[in-house]
Write an enzyme that holds these catalytic residues in place. Sequence first.
Site, PDB file in Angstrom:
ATOM      1  N   ARG A 103     -26.003  34.554 -11.092  1.00 43.92           N
ATOM      2  CA  ARG A 103     -26.831  33.372 -11.359  1.00 43.92           C
ATOM      3  C   ARG A 103     -28.198  33.615 -10.726  1.00 43.92           C
ATOM      4  NH1 ARG A 103     -25.259  28.574  -8.953  1.00 43.92           N
ATOM      5  NH2 ARG A 103     -26.634  27.527 -10.415  1.00 43.92           N
ATOM      6  N   SER A 105     -30.296  31.652  -9.327  1.00 36.01           N
ATOM      7  CA  SER A 105     -30.514  30.965  -8.042  1.00 36.01           C
ATOM      8  C   SER A 105     -29.923  31.754  -6.879  1.00 36.01           C
ATOM      9  CB  SER A 105     -29.894  29.563  -8.072  1.00 36.01           C
ATOM     10  OG  SER A 105     -30.557  28.762  -9.020  1.00 36.01           O
ATOM     11  N   ARG A 108     -32.026  35.049  -6.355  1.00 34.28           N
ATOM     12  CA  ARG A 108     -33.292  34.814  -5.669  1.00 34.28           C
ATOM     13  C   ARG A 108     -33.126  34.735  -4.157  1.00 34.28           C
ATOM     14  NH1 ARG A 108     -36.759  31.219  -9.925  1.00 34.28           N
ATOM     15  NH2 ARG A 108     -35.801  32.163 -11.744  1.00 34.28           N
ATOM     16  N   GLU A 131     -18.789  42.707  -6.990  1.00 36.73           N
ATOM     17  CA  GLU A 131     -19.241  43.707  -6.022  1.00 36.73           C
ATOM     18  C   GLU A 131     -20.506  43.137  -5.381  1.00 36.73           C
ATOM     19  OE1 GLU A 131     -17.976  47.143  -9.198  1.00 36.73           O
ATOM     20  OE2 GLU A 131     -19.992  46.345  -9.118  1.00 36.73           O
TER      21      GLU A 131
END
Length: 189
Positions: A103, A105, A108, A131
Amino acid sequence: MPVLTDESIIQRLNDDDLVVEPLEDPDLQIQPSSVDLRLGRDAKKYDPEVTYVTPEMELDGQMVEKTLEGGEKLPVHPDDFVLIPTQEWVETPRDLQGQVTGRSSVGRLGIEVHSTAGLIDPGYEGQIVLEVSNNAPATIELSPGMRIAQLVLHDTTEDPRLAYGERGDSKYQHQTGAQESLVNRDSDV
């Protein structure tokens, strides 16, 4: 290969043709063209004493397992590499291929959810083992149950001659938990 959208994903789930369960909150987990997968509780990472690994080695015993209890979080330190399954069990039919990606978010923050094993073959059944690695300079704490990855589903152009579970080398079929590499079982290693 066309990507399934939310309507197609919901239809395939309702027809029991595609399995992703448990879906704790379908309205939250089913995205416009993917299904969000949640972080599991059973993590494995290399024992700190391990300094050398080859593909021929049996890795059982080279990795330390940790089960996160209650509200316990998983600290992922810079340069850590952790195997951790999703909470969801996934079954892909013969005409769908999956691709697991992080994802945005979570990415980041500096977290990657797979090194190379993002492909889910047609016919695969089991938990998806992520992983997880941390590319940030700070330790990042992850919570079991958090939405960490996305499963994107693609229509195949035709059914494969042999689906994943029908092949003799389907090492990870029906896997549960954080399964370490079984590359040592490959005939070419």
